[in-house]
Design an enzyme around this catalytic site. Sequence first.
Site, PDB file in Angstrom:
ATOM      1  CB  VAL A  11      -0.954  -0.011   1.222  1.00 30.64           C
ATOM      2  CG1 VAL A  11      -1.682   1.316   1.361  1.00 30.64           C
ATOM      3  CG2 VAL A  11      -1.953  -1.152   1.111  1.00 30.64           C
ATOM      4  CB  THR A  86      -3.092  -3.845  10.086  1.00 29.55           C
ATOM      5  OG1 THR A  86      -3.773  -3.908   8.830  1.00 29.55           O
ATOM      6  CG2 THR A  86      -2.769  -2.421  10.413  1.00 29.55           C
ATOM      7  NE  ARG A 155      -9.894  -3.638  -8.610  1.00 27.15           N
ATOM      8  CZ  ARG A 155     -10.196  -3.515  -9.888  1.00 27.15           C
ATOM      9  NH1 ARG A 155     -10.790  -4.490 -10.533  1.00 27.15           N
ATOM     10  NH2 ARG A 155      -9.914  -2.415 -10.566  1.00 27.15           N
ATOM     11  CD  GLU A 156      -2.255  -8.254  -3.279  1.00 27.95           C
ATOM     12  OE1 GLU A 156      -1.713  -9.174  -3.896  1.00 27.95           O
ATOM     13  OE2 GLU A 156      -2.372  -8.231  -2.041  1.00 27.95           O
ATOM     14  CB  CYS A 264      -8.117  -7.230   1.544  1.00 30.66           C
ATOM     15  SG  CYS A 264      -6.824  -6.008   1.342  1.00 30.66           S
ATOM     16  CE  LYS A 267      -4.964  -7.739   6.677  1.00 26.46           C
ATOM     17  NZ  LYS A 267      -5.314  -6.373   7.066  1.00 26.46           N
TER      18      LYS A 267
HETATM   19  C1  UDX Z   1      -9.626  -6.522  -2.410  1.00 26.33           C
HETATM   20  C2  UDX Z   1     -10.611  -5.393  -2.737  1.00 26.33           C
HETATM   21  O1  UDX Z   1     -11.136  -5.578  -4.051  1.00 26.33           O
HETATM   22  C3  UDX Z   1      -9.941  -4.058  -2.612  1.00 26.33           C
HETATM   23  O2  UDX Z   1     -10.867  -3.012  -2.865  1.00 26.33           O
HETATM   24  C4  UDX Z   1      -9.420  -3.960  -1.186  1.00 26.33           C
HETATM   25  O3  UDX Z   1      -8.870  -2.744  -0.881  1.00 26.33           O
HETATM   26  C5  UDX Z   1      -8.418  -5.082  -0.921  1.00 26.33           C
HETATM   27  O4  UDX Z   1      -9.080  -6.316  -1.135  1.00 26.33           O
HETATM   28  P1  UDX Z   1      -7.712  -7.861  -3.679  1.00 26.33           P
HETATM   29  O5  UDX Z   1      -7.620  -8.684  -2.441  1.00 26.33           O
HETATM   30  O6  UDX Z   1      -6.465  -7.360  -4.310  1.00 26.33           O
HETATM   31  O7  UDX Z   1      -8.615  -6.558  -3.399  1.00 26.33           O
HETATM   32  O8  UDX Z   1      -8.438  -8.729  -4.781  1.00 26.33           O
HETATM   33  P2  UDX Z   1      -9.864  -8.861  -5.464  1.00 26.33           P
HETATM   34  O9  UDX Z   1      -9.707  -8.631  -6.908  1.00 26.33           O
HETATM   35  O10 UDX Z   1     -10.887  -8.076  -4.774  1.00 26.33           O
HETATM   36  O11 UDX Z   1     -10.132 -10.425  -5.262  1.00 26.33           O
HETATM   37  C6  UDX Z   1     -10.169 -11.004  -3.971  1.00 26.33           C
HETATM   38  C7  UDX Z   1     -10.462 -12.478  -4.035  1.00 26.33           C
HETATM   39  O12 UDX Z   1     -11.793 -12.715  -4.447  1.00 26.33           O
HETATM   40  C8  UDX Z   1      -9.593 -13.254  -5.016  1.00 26.33           C
HETATM   41  O13 UDX Z   1      -9.218 -14.474  -4.402  1.00 26.33           O
HETATM   42  C9  UDX Z   1     -10.491 -13.485  -6.202  1.00 26.33           C
HETATM   43  O14 UDX Z   1     -10.155 -14.636  -6.931  1.00 26.33           O
HETATM   44  C10 UDX Z   1     -11.834 -13.655  -5.507  1.00 26.33           C
HETATM   45  N1  UDX Z   1     -12.970 -13.349  -6.376  1.00 26.33           N
HETATM   46  C11 UDX Z   1     -13.193 -12.074  -6.795  1.00 26.33           C
HETATM   47  C12 UDX Z   1     -13.851 -14.365  -6.742  1.00 26.33           C
HETATM   48  O15 UDX Z   1     -13.671 -15.533  -6.377  1.00 26.33           O
HETATM   49  N2  UDX Z   1     -14.923 -14.039  -7.500  1.00 26.33           N
HETATM   50  C13 UDX Z   1     -15.184 -12.788  -7.922  1.00 26.33           C
HETATM   51  O16 UDX Z   1     -16.203 -12.576  -8.607  1.00 26.33           O
HETATM   52  C14 UDX Z   1     -14.286 -11.762  -7.572  1.00 26.33           C
END
Ligand code: UDX
Length: 436
Positions: A11, A86, A155-156, A264, A267
Amino acid sequence: MKITIIGAGYVGIVSGTCLSEFGHEVVCVDNDAAKIATLCQGQIPIYEPGLADLVAKNVSGGRLRFTTDLSEAVPRAEAVFIAVGTPSTRRGDGYADLSYIYAAVKELAPYLAGYTVVVDKSTVPIGTARQVSRIIRETNPTADFDVASNPEFLREGAAIGDFMRPDRVVIGVENERAAAVLREIYSPLYLIETPIVVTGIETAELIKYAANAFLAVKISFINEMANICEAVGADAIALAKAIGLDGRIGKKFLHPGPGYGGSCFPKDTVALLRTVQEYGVSARIVESAVEANAAQKARMVKKIRDAVGGSEAGKIIGVLGLTFKPETDDMREAPALTILPALMEKGARIIAHDPQGMKEAAKYLPEGITYVDNPYEVFTGADAIILLTEWNQYRALDLKEVMGRMKSPVFVDLRNVYEPNRLREMGFVYFGNGRG
Ligand code: UDX
Protein backbone atom coordinates in the site's frame (compact mmCIF):
# COMPACT_ATOMS: atom_id res chain seq x y z
CA MET A 1 2.28 19.18 -1.39
CA LYS A 2 4.94 17.56 0.71
CA ILE A 3 3.85 14.07 1.72
CA THR A 4 5.58 11.36 3.73
CA ILE A 5 4.51 7.74 3.66
CA ILE A 6 5.46 5.46 6.54
CA GLY A 7 5.78 1.85 5.39
CA ALA A 8 7.16 0.81 2.01
CA GLY A 9 4.95 -2.26 1.66
CA TYR A 10 2.35 -2.83 -1.00
CA VAL A 11 0.00 0.00 0.00
CA GLY A 12 2.82 2.39 0.87
CA ILE A 13 4.74 2.03 -2.39
CA VAL A 14 1.64 2.17 -4.58
CA SER A 15 0.12 5.14 -2.72
CA GLY A 16 3.40 7.04 -2.53
CA THR A 17 4.17 6.49 -6.18
CA CYS A 18 0.70 7.49 -7.35
CA LEU A 19 0.70 10.60 -5.14
CA SER A 20 4.04 11.59 -6.69
CA GLU A 21 2.50 10.97 -10.12
CA PHE A 22 -0.22 13.47 -9.09
CA GLY A 23 2.65 15.95 -8.72
CA HIS A 24 3.22 15.87 -4.96
CA GLU A 25 6.67 15.60 -3.43
CA VAL A 26 6.71 12.22 -1.73
CA VAL A 27 9.16 10.48 0.57
CA CYS A 28 8.55 6.82 1.51
CA VAL A 29 10.08 5.68 4.78
CA ASP A 30 10.64 2.17 6.03
CA ASN A 31 12.78 0.84 8.86
CA ASP A 32 13.79 -2.13 6.70
CA ALA A 33 17.13 -0.82 5.43
CA ALA A 34 17.53 -3.64 2.91
CA LYS A 35 14.14 -2.87 1.37
CA ILE A 36 14.92 0.84 1.12
CA ALA A 37 18.32 0.04 -0.45
CA THR A 38 16.56 -2.13 -3.04
CA LEU A 39 14.05 0.65 -3.81
CA CYS A 40 16.84 3.23 -4.06
CA GLN A 41 18.47 1.00 -6.68
CA GLY A 42 15.25 1.13 -8.69
CA GLN A 43 14.09 -2.38 -7.85
CA ILE A 44 10.55 -2.99 -6.61
CA PRO A 45 10.15 -5.69 -3.94
CA ILE A 46 6.61 -6.64 -5.09
CA TYR A 47 5.08 -7.53 -8.42
CA GLU A 48 2.45 -5.02 -9.49
CA PRO A 49 1.87 -4.24 -13.17
CA GLY A 50 3.11 -0.79 -14.16
CA LEU A 51 4.56 0.03 -10.76
CA ALA A 52 8.26 -0.26 -11.62
CA ASP A 53 7.91 2.17 -14.55
CA LEU A 54 5.90 4.66 -12.50
CA VAL A 55 8.44 4.54 -9.66
CA ALA A 56 11.32 5.09 -12.10
CA LYS A 57 9.50 7.98 -13.77
CA ASN A 58 8.77 9.83 -10.54
CA VAL A 59 12.15 9.12 -8.97
CA SER A 60 13.87 10.58 -12.00
CA GLY A 61 11.41 13.49 -11.95
CA GLY A 62 12.58 14.26 -8.40
CA ARG A 63 9.12 13.82 -6.88
CA LEU A 64 9.69 10.46 -5.18
CA ARG A 65 12.41 9.09 -2.97
CA PHE A 66 12.97 6.41 -0.33
CA THR A 67 14.69 6.64 3.03
CA THR A 68 14.97 5.05 6.46
CA ASP A 69 15.37 8.43 8.15
CA LEU A 70 12.21 9.64 9.91
CA SER A 71 14.00 12.66 11.37
CA GLU A 72 14.41 14.03 7.87
CA ALA A 73 11.20 12.74 6.29
CA VAL A 74 8.60 13.73 8.90
CA PRO A 75 9.28 17.46 9.67
CA ARG A 76 8.95 18.42 5.99
CA ALA A 77 5.55 16.78 5.57
CA GLU A 78 2.15 18.47 5.46
CA ALA A 79 0.63 15.00 5.60
CA VAL A 80 2.11 11.78 6.95
CA PHE A 81 0.39 8.64 5.70
CA ILE A 82 0.70 5.53 7.82
CA ALA A 83 0.76 2.53 5.52
CA VAL A 84 2.42 -0.13 7.65
CA GLY A 85 1.06 -3.67 7.76
CA THR A 86 -1.82 -4.72 10.00
CA PRO A 87 -1.62 -8.51 9.83
CA SER A 88 -3.78 -10.72 12.00
CA THR A 89 -2.21 -11.32 15.41
CA ARG A 90 -0.19 -14.48 15.84
CA ARG A 91 -2.70 -15.65 18.43
CA GLY A 92 -4.88 -16.66 15.48
CA ASP A 93 -7.92 -14.94 16.99
CA GLY A 94 -8.55 -12.69 14.01
CA TYR A 95 -7.68 -9.43 15.77
CA ALA A 96 -5.62 -7.04 13.69
CA ASP A 97 -2.10 -6.62 15.02
CA LEU A 98 -1.68 -2.88 15.55
CA SER A 99 1.77 -3.03 17.10
CA TYR A 100 3.44 -1.91 13.84
CA ILE A 101 1.17 1.11 13.59
CA TYR A 102 1.60 2.17 17.20
CA ALA A 103 5.37 1.67 17.03
CA ALA A 104 5.55 3.77 13.85
CA VAL A 105 3.46 6.54 15.42
CA LYS A 106 5.62 6.63 18.55
CA GLU A 107 8.70 6.92 16.38
CA LEU A 108 7.40 9.61 14.09
CA ALA A 109 5.62 11.79 16.69
CA PRO A 110 8.72 13.59 18.02
CA TYR A 111 9.58 14.80 14.50
CA LEU A 112 6.25 16.45 13.66
CA ALA A 113 6.88 20.11 12.82
CA GLY A 114 4.28 22.67 11.76
CA TYR A 115 0.65 21.65 11.19
CA THR A 116 0.57 18.04 9.98
CA VAL A 117 -2.26 15.67 9.20
CA VAL A 118 -1.42 12.12 10.24
CA VAL A 119 -3.45 9.85 7.99
CA ASP A 120 -4.26 6.19 8.56
CA LYS A 121 -4.09 4.46 5.20
CA SER A 122 -3.67 0.97 6.60
CA THR A 123 -6.86 -0.99 7.23
CA VAL A 124 -7.38 -0.58 10.94
CA PRO A 125 -10.10 -1.46 13.44
CA ILE A 126 -12.57 1.20 14.45
CA GLY A 127 -11.04 3.49 17.04
CA THR A 128 -7.43 3.19 15.87
CA ALA A 129 -7.16 6.78 14.62
CA ARG A 130 -8.15 8.01 18.09
CA GLN A 131 -5.42 5.81 19.61
CA VAL A 132 -2.95 7.26 17.12
CA SER A 133 -4.01 10.74 18.21
CA ARG A 134 -3.56 9.83 21.88
CA ILE A 135 -0.08 8.38 21.28
CA ILE A 136 1.05 11.49 19.41
CA ARG A 137 -0.28 13.77 22.15
CA GLU A 138 1.51 11.73 24.83
CA THR A 139 4.78 11.54 22.90
CA ASN A 140 4.83 15.11 21.63
CA PRO A 141 2.45 17.32 23.64
CA THR A 142 3.23 20.45 21.60
CA ALA A 143 2.64 18.89 18.17
CA ASP A 144 0.17 20.74 15.95
CA PHE A 145 -1.65 17.89 14.21
CA ASP A 146 -4.91 16.21 13.30
CA VAL A 147 -5.51 12.57 12.57
CA ALA A 148 -7.53 11.33 9.60
CA SER A 149 -8.61 8.04 8.11
CA ASN A 150 -8.22 7.58 4.38
CA PRO A 151 -8.78 3.89 3.61
CA GLU A 152 -7.40 2.40 0.42
CA PHE A 153 -9.46 0.31 -1.95
CA LEU A 154 -6.61 -1.05 -4.05
CA ARG A 155 -6.93 -4.37 -5.81
CA GLU A 156 -3.64 -6.19 -6.24
CA GLY A 157 -2.81 -6.37 -9.92
CA ALA A 158 -4.92 -3.28 -10.66
CA ALA A 159 -3.69 -1.05 -7.87
CA ILE A 160 -2.35 1.81 -9.97
CA GLY A 161 -5.59 2.17 -11.91
CA ASP A 162 -7.55 1.93 -8.67
CA PHE A 163 -5.48 4.73 -7.13
CA MET A 164 -5.37 6.99 -10.17
CA ARG A 165 -9.02 6.46 -11.17
CA PRO A 166 -10.85 5.44 -8.00
CA ASP A 167 -14.61 4.91 -7.68
CA ARG A 168 -14.46 7.21 -4.66
CA VAL A 169 -12.10 8.65 -2.07
CA VAL A 170 -13.09 8.36 1.58
CA ILE A 171 -11.79 10.96 4.00
CA GLY A 172 -12.54 10.57 7.71
CA VAL A 173 -11.72 13.71 9.69
CA GLU A 174 -12.71 15.63 12.79
CA ASN A 175 -12.46 19.13 11.38
CA GLU A 176 -12.39 21.16 8.19
CA ARG A 177 -8.70 22.02 8.59
CA ALA A 178 -7.67 18.39 8.14
CA ALA A 179 -10.30 17.86 5.42
CA ALA A 180 -8.83 20.77 3.45
CA VAL A 181 -5.36 19.15 3.42
CA LEU A 182 -6.73 15.85 2.18
CA ARG A 183 -8.96 17.51 -0.41
CA GLU A 184 -5.88 19.31 -1.69
CA ILE A 185 -3.94 16.05 -1.91
CA TYR A 186 -6.68 14.43 -3.97
CA SER A 187 -7.47 17.59 -5.98
CA PRO A 188 -5.95 16.09 -9.17
CA LEU A 189 -8.97 13.75 -9.15
CA TYR A 190 -11.46 16.61 -9.48
CA LEU A 191 -10.87 16.60 -13.19
CA ILE A 192 -12.25 13.07 -13.49
CA GLU A 193 -15.07 13.96 -11.08
CA THR A 194 -14.15 11.38 -8.46
CA PRO A 195 -16.67 11.50 -5.60
CA ILE A 196 -14.97 12.47 -2.34
CA VAL A 197 -16.88 11.23 0.70
CA VAL A 198 -15.96 13.26 3.79
CA THR A 199 -17.15 11.67 7.03
CA GLY A 200 -16.22 11.27 10.66
CA ILE A 201 -13.21 9.14 11.51
CA GLU A 202 -15.06 6.07 12.83
CA THR A 203 -17.31 6.01 9.78
CA ALA A 204 -14.32 6.07 7.44
CA GLU A 205 -12.68 3.24 9.36
CA LEU A 206 -15.86 1.19 9.17
CA ILE A 207 -16.44 1.95 5.46
CA LYS A 208 -13.33 -0.01 4.56
CA TYR A 209 -14.48 -3.07 6.50
CA ALA A 210 -18.04 -2.77 5.21
CA ALA A 211 -16.89 -2.58 1.58
CA ASN A 212 -14.64 -5.61 1.86
CA ALA A 213 -17.21 -7.57 3.87
CA PHE A 214 -19.90 -6.83 1.29
CA LEU A 215 -17.67 -8.05 -1.55
CA ALA A 216 -16.77 -11.18 0.44
CA VAL A 217 -20.47 -11.81 0.99
CA LYS A 218 -21.12 -11.35 -2.73
CA ILE A 219 -18.44 -13.90 -3.64
CA SER A 220 -19.62 -16.42 -1.05
CA PHE A 221 -23.18 -15.90 -2.30
CA ILE A 222 -22.30 -16.71 -5.91
CA ASN A 223 -20.15 -19.65 -4.81
CA GLU A 224 -23.12 -21.10 -2.94
CA MET A 225 -25.36 -20.45 -5.94
CA ALA A 226 -22.79 -22.27 -8.10
CA ASN A 227 -22.93 -25.24 -5.75
CA ILE A 228 -26.72 -25.21 -5.97
CA CYS A 229 -26.43 -25.04 -9.78
CA GLU A 230 -24.30 -28.17 -9.75
CA ALA A 231 -26.85 -29.97 -7.58
CA VAL A 232 -29.88 -29.08 -9.69
CA GLY A 233 -28.26 -29.13 -13.12
CA ALA A 234 -28.29 -25.35 -13.70
CA ASP A 235 -25.62 -23.01 -15.04
CA ALA A 236 -23.98 -20.47 -12.72
CA ILE A 237 -22.56 -18.34 -15.52
CA ALA A 238 -25.98 -17.69 -17.01
CA LEU A 239 -27.39 -17.21 -13.51
CA ALA A 240 -24.72 -14.66 -12.57
CA LYS A 241 -25.24 -12.80 -15.82
CA ALA A 242 -29.00 -12.67 -15.38
CA ILE A 243 -29.01 -11.53 -11.76
CA GLY A 244 -26.09 -9.15 -12.42
CA LEU A 245 -28.06 -7.34 -15.11
CA ASP A 246 -30.30 -6.08 -12.33
CA GLY A 247 -28.67 -2.72 -11.62
CA ARG A 248 -29.36 -3.16 -7.91
CA ILE A 249 -27.22 -6.31 -7.85
CA GLY A 250 -24.53 -5.40 -10.41
CA LYS A 251 -22.51 -7.82 -12.48
CA LYS A 252 -19.12 -7.51 -10.80
CA PHE A 253 -17.84 -9.99 -8.22
CA LEU A 254 -20.25 -12.69 -9.28
CA HIS A 255 -17.66 -15.14 -10.61
CA PRO A 256 -17.78 -18.53 -8.90
CA GLY A 257 -14.34 -19.69 -7.83
CA PRO A 258 -12.45 -21.80 -5.30
CA GLY A 259 -13.06 -19.26 -2.52
CA TYR A 260 -11.69 -15.77 -2.02
CA GLY A 261 -8.16 -15.28 -0.75
CA GLY A 262 -5.63 -12.48 -0.58
CA SER A 263 -4.43 -10.06 2.02
CA CYS A 264 -7.74 -8.29 2.57
CA PHE A 265 -11.00 -10.23 2.45
CA PRO A 266 -10.03 -13.11 4.77
CA LYS A 267 -8.33 -10.83 7.29
CA ASP A 268 -10.81 -7.95 7.21
CA THR A 269 -13.96 -10.06 7.46
CA VAL A 270 -12.64 -11.84 10.53
CA ALA A 271 -11.38 -8.58 12.07
CA LEU A 272 -14.84 -7.08 11.57
CA LEU A 273 -16.38 -10.04 13.37
CA ARG A 274 -14.02 -9.45 16.30
CA THR A 275 -14.99 -5.76 16.46
CA VAL A 276 -18.66 -6.70 16.32
CA GLN A 277 -18.18 -9.11 19.22
CA GLU A 278 -16.49 -6.42 21.29
CA TYR A 279 -19.35 -4.01 20.77
CA GLY A 280 -21.97 -6.66 21.52
CA VAL A 281 -23.65 -6.48 18.11
CA SER A 282 -23.85 -9.13 15.42
CA ALA A 283 -22.86 -9.52 11.76
CA ARG A 284 -24.34 -12.91 10.96
CA ILE A 285 -24.21 -12.47 7.21
CA VAL A 286 -20.49 -11.75 7.30
CA GLU A 287 -19.98 -14.66 9.68
CA SER A 288 -21.73 -16.96 7.22
CA ALA A 289 -19.69 -15.62 4.31
CA VAL A 290 -16.50 -16.51 6.16
CA GLU A 291 -17.78 -20.01 6.92
CA ALA A 292 -19.01 -20.48 3.36
CA ASN A 293 -15.57 -19.48 2.06
CA ALA A 294 -13.79 -22.09 4.17
CA ALA A 295 -16.38 -24.66 3.09
CA GLN A 296 -15.84 -23.68 -0.56
CA LYS A 297 -12.12 -24.44 -0.38
CA ALA A 298 -12.86 -27.83 1.23
CA ARG A 299 -15.52 -28.49 -1.38
CA MET A 300 -12.96 -27.94 -4.15
CA VAL A 301 -10.83 -30.76 -2.72
CA LYS A 302 -13.82 -33.09 -2.87
CA LYS A 303 -14.63 -31.91 -6.37
CA ILE A 304 -11.11 -32.74 -7.55
CA ARG A 305 -11.20 -36.08 -5.74
CA ASP A 306 -14.46 -36.98 -7.45
CA ALA A 307 -13.08 -35.84 -10.80
CA VAL A 308 -10.16 -38.28 -10.54
CA GLY A 309 -12.47 -41.18 -9.71
CA GLY A 310 -12.85 -40.94 -5.92
CA SER A 311 -9.23 -41.21 -4.80
CA GLU A 312 -6.27 -38.98 -5.51
CA ALA A 313 -3.74 -41.55 -4.23
CA GLY A 314 -0.97 -42.01 -6.78
CA LYS A 315 -2.54 -39.54 -9.22
CA ILE A 316 -0.50 -36.90 -10.99
CA ILE A 317 -2.36 -33.61 -10.81
CA GLY A 318 -1.22 -30.65 -12.89
CA VAL A 319 -2.03 -27.23 -11.43
CA LEU A 320 -2.30 -24.00 -13.42
CA GLY A 321 -2.04 -20.97 -11.16
CA LEU A 322 -1.13 -20.77 -7.49
CA THR A 323 -1.59 -17.13 -6.46
CA PHE A 324 -4.91 -16.01 -4.94
CA LYS A 325 -5.69 -14.18 -8.18
CA PRO A 326 -3.88 -13.25 -11.41
CA GLU A 327 -1.39 -10.40 -11.86
CA THR A 328 0.18 -10.79 -8.44
CA ASP A 329 2.81 -12.97 -6.80
CA ASP A 330 0.85 -12.85 -3.54
CA MET A 331 0.09 -16.22 -1.98
CA ARG A 332 -1.65 -14.94 1.16
CA GLU A 333 -4.74 -17.05 1.88
CA ALA A 334 -4.61 -18.44 -1.66
CA PRO A 335 -6.99 -21.39 -2.10
CA ALA A 336 -3.95 -23.35 -3.34
CA LEU A 337 -2.62 -23.33 0.22
CA THR A 338 -5.62 -25.33 1.43
CA ILE A 339 -6.40 -27.41 -1.65
CA LEU A 340 -2.95 -28.67 -2.66
CA PRO A 341 -1.80 -29.92 0.78
CA ALA A 342 -5.14 -31.75 1.18
CA LEU A 343 -4.61 -33.52 -2.16
CA MET A 344 -0.99 -34.33 -1.33
CA GLU A 345 -1.96 -35.76 2.05
CA LYS A 346 -4.06 -38.32 0.20
CA GLY A 347 -1.16 -39.26 -2.04
CA ALA A 348 -1.51 -36.99 -5.09
CA ARG A 349 1.63 -35.80 -6.89
CA ILE A 350 1.45 -32.14 -7.86
CA ILE A 351 3.09 -30.47 -10.84
CA ALA A 352 2.47 -26.73 -10.76
CA HIS A 353 2.97 -23.59 -12.81
CA ASP A 354 2.33 -19.96 -12.00
CA PRO A 355 3.61 -17.02 -14.06
CA GLN A 356 4.71 -14.97 -11.02
CA GLY A 357 3.94 -16.85 -7.84
CA MET A 358 6.11 -20.00 -7.80
CA LYS A 359 8.83 -18.53 -5.62
CA GLU A 360 6.33 -17.30 -3.03
CA ALA A 361 4.29 -20.50 -3.30
CA ALA A 362 7.30 -22.68 -2.54
CA LYS A 363 7.68 -20.87 0.79
CA TYR A 364 4.22 -21.85 1.98
CA LEU A 365 3.33 -25.09 0.23
CA PRO A 366 4.61 -28.49 1.39
CA GLU A 367 7.79 -29.84 -0.14
CA GLY A 368 7.42 -32.33 -2.93
CA ILE A 369 5.63 -30.17 -5.49
CA THR A 370 7.30 -30.00 -8.89
CA TYR A 371 7.35 -26.42 -10.19
CA VAL A 372 7.76 -25.98 -13.93
CA ASP A 373 8.58 -22.88 -15.99
CA ASN A 374 6.66 -23.97 -19.05
CA PRO A 375 2.92 -24.29 -18.32
CA TYR A 376 2.59 -27.16 -20.81
CA GLU A 377 4.82 -29.29 -18.63
CA VAL A 378 2.09 -29.54 -16.00
CA PHE A 379 0.05 -31.61 -18.45
CA THR A 380 2.71 -34.20 -19.13
CA GLY A 381 1.51 -37.55 -17.84
CA ALA A 382 -1.22 -35.88 -15.73
CA ASP A 383 -4.29 -37.75 -14.55
CA ALA A 384 -6.07 -34.44 -14.15
CA ILE A 385 -5.48 -30.76 -14.50
CA ILE A 386 -6.80 -28.03 -12.20
CA LEU A 387 -7.10 -24.45 -13.37
CA LEU A 388 -6.87 -22.64 -10.05
CA THR A 389 -5.98 -19.04 -10.99
CA GLU A 390 -7.25 -17.42 -14.18
CA TRP A 391 -4.02 -15.90 -15.51
CA ASN A 392 -4.48 -14.61 -19.06
CA GLN A 393 -1.90 -16.98 -20.45
CA TYR A 394 -4.10 -19.95 -19.46
CA ARG A 395 -7.09 -18.63 -21.38
CA ALA A 396 -5.98 -19.71 -24.82
CA LEU A 397 -4.10 -22.95 -24.24
CA ASP A 398 -3.34 -25.14 -27.24
CA LEU A 399 -5.91 -27.73 -26.19
CA LYS A 400 -4.73 -30.34 -28.71
CA GLU A 401 -1.27 -30.14 -27.22
CA VAL A 402 -2.78 -30.31 -23.72
CA MET A 403 -4.81 -33.40 -24.64
CA GLY A 404 -1.79 -35.04 -26.26
CA ARG A 405 0.33 -34.65 -23.15
CA MET A 406 -2.19 -35.81 -20.55
CA LYS A 407 -2.49 -39.40 -19.37
CA SER A 408 -6.18 -38.88 -18.82
CA PRO A 409 -7.93 -35.71 -20.08
CA VAL A 410 -9.70 -34.65 -16.89
CA PHE A 411 -9.95 -30.84 -16.78
CA VAL A 412 -11.15 -29.22 -13.55
CA ASP A 413 -11.69 -25.56 -14.36
CA LEU A 414 -12.35 -23.89 -11.00
CA ARG A 415 -12.51 -20.41 -12.62
CA ASN A 416 -14.79 -21.26 -15.56
CA VAL A 417 -12.28 -20.03 -18.09
CA TYR A 418 -13.27 -22.57 -20.76
CA GLU A 419 -16.50 -23.32 -22.56
CA PRO A 420 -17.69 -26.73 -21.28
CA ASN A 421 -19.21 -27.99 -24.55
CA ARG A 422 -16.14 -27.15 -26.60
CA LEU A 423 -13.87 -29.08 -24.26
CA ARG A 424 -16.26 -32.01 -24.00
CA GLU A 425 -16.53 -32.18 -27.79
CA MET A 426 -12.72 -32.37 -27.93
CA GLY A 427 -12.82 -35.36 -25.60
CA PHE A 428 -11.98 -33.73 -22.28
CA VAL A 429 -13.78 -34.84 -19.14
CA TYR A 430 -14.55 -31.27 -18.14
CA PHE A 431 -15.71 -29.97 -14.75
CA GLY A 432 -16.48 -26.28 -14.41
CA ASN A 433 -17.54 -24.48 -11.27
CA GLY A 434 -21.33 -24.37 -10.99
CA ARG A 435 -21.95 -25.68 -14.48
CA GLY A 436 -24.39 -28.40 -13.66
C1 UDX B 1 -9.63 -6.52 -2.41
C2 UDX B 1 -10.61 -5.39 -2.74
O1 UDX B 1 -11.14 -5.58 -4.05
C3 UDX B 1 -9.94 -4.06 -2.61
O2 UDX B 1 -10.87 -3.01 -2.87
C4 UDX B 1 -9.42 -3.96 -1.19
O3 UDX B 1 -8.87 -2.74 -0.88
C5 UDX B 1 -8.42 -5.08 -0.92
O4 UDX B 1 -9.08 -6.32 -1.13
P1 UDX B 1 -7.71 -7.86 -3.68
O5 UDX B 1 -7.62 -8.68 -2.44
O6 UDX B 1 -6.47 -7.36 -4.31
O7 UDX B 1 -8.61 -6.56 -3.40
O8 UDX B 1 -8.44 -8.73 -4.78
P2 UDX B 1 -9.86 -8.86 -5.46
O9 UDX B 1 -9.71 -8.63 -6.91
O10 UDX B 1 -10.89 -8.08 -4.77
O11 UDX B 1 -10.13 -10.43 -5.26
C6 UDX B 1 -10.17 -11.00 -3.97
C7 UDX B 1 -10.46 -12.48 -4.03
O12 UDX B 1 -11.79 -12.71 -4.45
C8 UDX B 1 -9.59 -13.25 -5.02
O13 UDX B 1 -9.22 -14.47 -4.40
C9 UDX B 1 -10.49 -13.49 -6.20
O14 UDX B 1 -10.16 -14.64 -6.93
C10 UDX B 1 -11.83 -13.66 -5.51
N1 UDX B 1 -12.97 -13.35 -6.38
C11 UDX B 1 -13.19 -12.07 -6.80
C12 UDX B 1 -13.85 -14.37 -6.74
O15 UDX B 1 -13.67 -15.53 -6.38
N2 UDX B 1 -14.92 -14.04 -7.50
C13 UDX B 1 -15.18 -12.79 -7.92
O16 UDX B 1 -16.20 -12.58 -8.61
C14 UDX B 1 -14.29 -11.76 -7.57
